[in-house]
Design an enzyme around this catalytic site. Sequence first.
Site, PDB file in Angstrom:
ATOM      1  N   LYS A 103       0.827  -1.202   0.000  1.00 35.68           N
ATOM      2  CA  LYS A 103       0.000   0.000   0.000  1.00 35.68           C
ATOM      3  C   LYS A 103       0.860   1.250   0.000  1.00 35.68           C
ATOM      4  CE  LYS A 103      -3.974   0.486   1.788  1.00 35.68           C
ATOM      5  NZ  LYS A 103      -5.004   0.800   2.773  1.00 35.68           N
TER       6      LYS A 103
HETATM    7  N1  GLU Z   1     -10.783   4.657   5.030  1.00 34.74           N
HETATM    8  C1  GLU Z   1     -10.733   3.285   4.671  1.00 34.74           C
HETATM    9  C2  GLU Z   1      -9.637   3.115   3.639  1.00 34.74           C
HETATM   10  O1  GLU Z   1      -8.777   3.926   3.589  1.00 34.74           O
HETATM   11  C3  GLU Z   1     -12.089   2.856   4.149  1.00 34.74           C
HETATM   12  C4  GLU Z   1     -12.431   1.443   4.446  1.00 34.74           C
HETATM   13  C5  GLU Z   1     -13.888   1.186   4.157  1.00 34.74           C
HETATM   14  O2  GLU Z   1     -14.257   1.317   2.987  1.00 34.74           O
HETATM   15  O3  GLU Z   1     -14.647   0.916   5.078  1.00 34.74           O
HETATM   16  O4  GLU Z   1      -9.583   2.202   2.867  1.00 34.74           O
END
Ligand code: GLU
Length: 496
Positions: free
Chosen positions: A253
Site C-alpha cells: 500500500k
Molecule cells: N478509510 C478506509 C480506507 O482507507 C475505508 C475502508 C472502508 O471502505 O470501510 O480504505
Amino acid sequence: MVRVRFAPSPTGYLHIGGARTALYNWMFARRHGGQFILRIEDTDQKRTVKGAIEAIMDGLRWLGLDWDEGPDVGGPYGPYIQSRRAALYREWADWLLDNGYAYKCFCTADELKERRAAAKAARGDQSYDRRCRMLSAAEVAAREAGGLPYVVRFKAPTEGATVIPDVIRGDITVPNSQIADAVLLKSDGLPTYHLANVVDDHFMEISHILRADEWISSAPLHLNLYAALGWAHPIYAHLPLVLNPSGKGKLSKRAQAFDDQGRQVLVKVEEFRDAGYLPQALNNFLANVGWSFGGDREIFPIEEAIPRFAIEDINPAPTRLPYDKLDWLTGQWIQMMEPLALARAVRPVLARQGHEVGAEALLAVAPALKVRLKKLTDAEAFLRFLWDDETGGFAAPAADRLVSAKLPADAARRGLQAARDLIAAAQPLDVATLSAGLTAIGESVTANGKAGPFLGALRLAVTGQDVSPPVYESIVALGRARALARLDSVIAKIEE
Ligand code: GLU
C-alpha cells in the site's frame, strides 16, 4: 436505492488498489442508477497529507470516475470529510455510553504498552484486557473528577460468534472472543475509523459496502456496532486481495512497492498516467482483476461493462495485477482511438515531458502514432524531430545517408530542390497535395522511375530520424518554414 461510497484516507495519492475499489463501486452505482459518493476518512490526522484530497480527486477524474456527492460537489448528506463531522461522532459515542454499549477507558498508553509486552512474553492475547470495562460507576466518576483523560471503548460481545454476510464470499463466521473492545473515541474527542465509518455509512444511507478485503477483520466490530445502535447494516462485499505482478505477495500500500524480485512496480495512479497509460486501458485492466466481462472478452470500454456488472460475479480469490496485460491493453486501446482523440491524449503527455506541440501537428501524425505507440510516452522518441532544432535532435543527415545507387547525389539534389519549391508553394500544405506532387518528383529523378528511394531520402532529410512518421505527415506536422529550412541545410550539405 443503491448508494455506495469510496472512502479513502488522504495519505497522499490514489493507489492502484484504491482505484480498483473506486471503479467497482462506481460501476455498481452506474449499473443500478444509484449514487457514487466520495468520502474522505481523515480521522487519523497524523497520517493526513496536505494536498492529498486533490490528488485523489485528480486520479479519479483522470479515470473518469465521477462522483455524485463529495467534498467538492457537496450533497444532501454532507459534509463529506470526516474531520468536519466530529460533533456527530461524539453524539453517538455518548449515546453508546449512556446505553451501556461503551465505556470510558482511563488506561494510559504506557500502561497498555507494558501489558501488551507482558501478554506477548506469556504468548497470551495481546488485545485490550478490558480492565476499565470492570470499573464501577463510582470508580469512573472518581477518575473523571480527577481530570484523567479517557478514550471510549466499545463493549464487544464476549460470547458467541458474529457472522459477516458477504455477497462475494458467503457467510464468514468469527468467534466473538476474537473481537476486541476497540476504541471508538480517542482522548482528544475525535473518533477512530470504526465509529466514523459506521456512523457515516448509516447517516449517508449507504446501501452496499464494496471495499478491500483487508477490512474483513473490522467487519465483526462494525456489525456489532450497528446492532448496538439499532441500525440496519449495509450489504457487504469485500473485494479480492490484489497481489504483486508476479503473483507472489500482496501489493504494497506504500508509495513505493516492489515485487518479489526487488523491482519497483507502479502503484500510484498518477504514475500510470505519467508512464503513458490510457485511463480507458487502466479501467479495462482493473475491471478484469477479479471480475470478468464474459465470453472471454478482455478488451471493452467500461461503459459496456456497466450493464453486465454484478457483485455476485466477483471472484474472491486473491488476484495478481498482470501489468504485462496492461501494456498490451494500452496498445490495443491506442489502435482503436480516433486520430483526434489520440492527438488530444498525447498532447498533455508530451507537455509533461517538456514538449509543447501544436494540436494541428499532432493531428497530422496521429494515424502514424496509432500503429506505432504502445504507450503514450512512446510518442516522445517518435516525434523527436518536431522539437526545436537545438533541443530535439534535428541534425541535418550527412549526404551519404541520403544518396544510394538508386538515388545518386545529383538526382537527390535535384529532387530535394524540386521538393523544396513544391513545399514552398503547396496550397494547402496537406497530405493530399504533398503526396501527389512529391511522388511525381520522385518518379522523375530516380533511375528506375520509382519514387520510393527519393521519398525515403526526403523523409530522412526533414526528420533526421531513422524511424519517424511517414514523409508527408512529417512535413505537415513540421510546418512549412521549418521543413524548408531543413531542406535548405540538407541541400547545402549535398552541394558541398
Ligand atoms: N478509510 C478506509 C480506507 O482507507 C475505508 C475502508 C472502508 O471502505 O470501510 O480504505
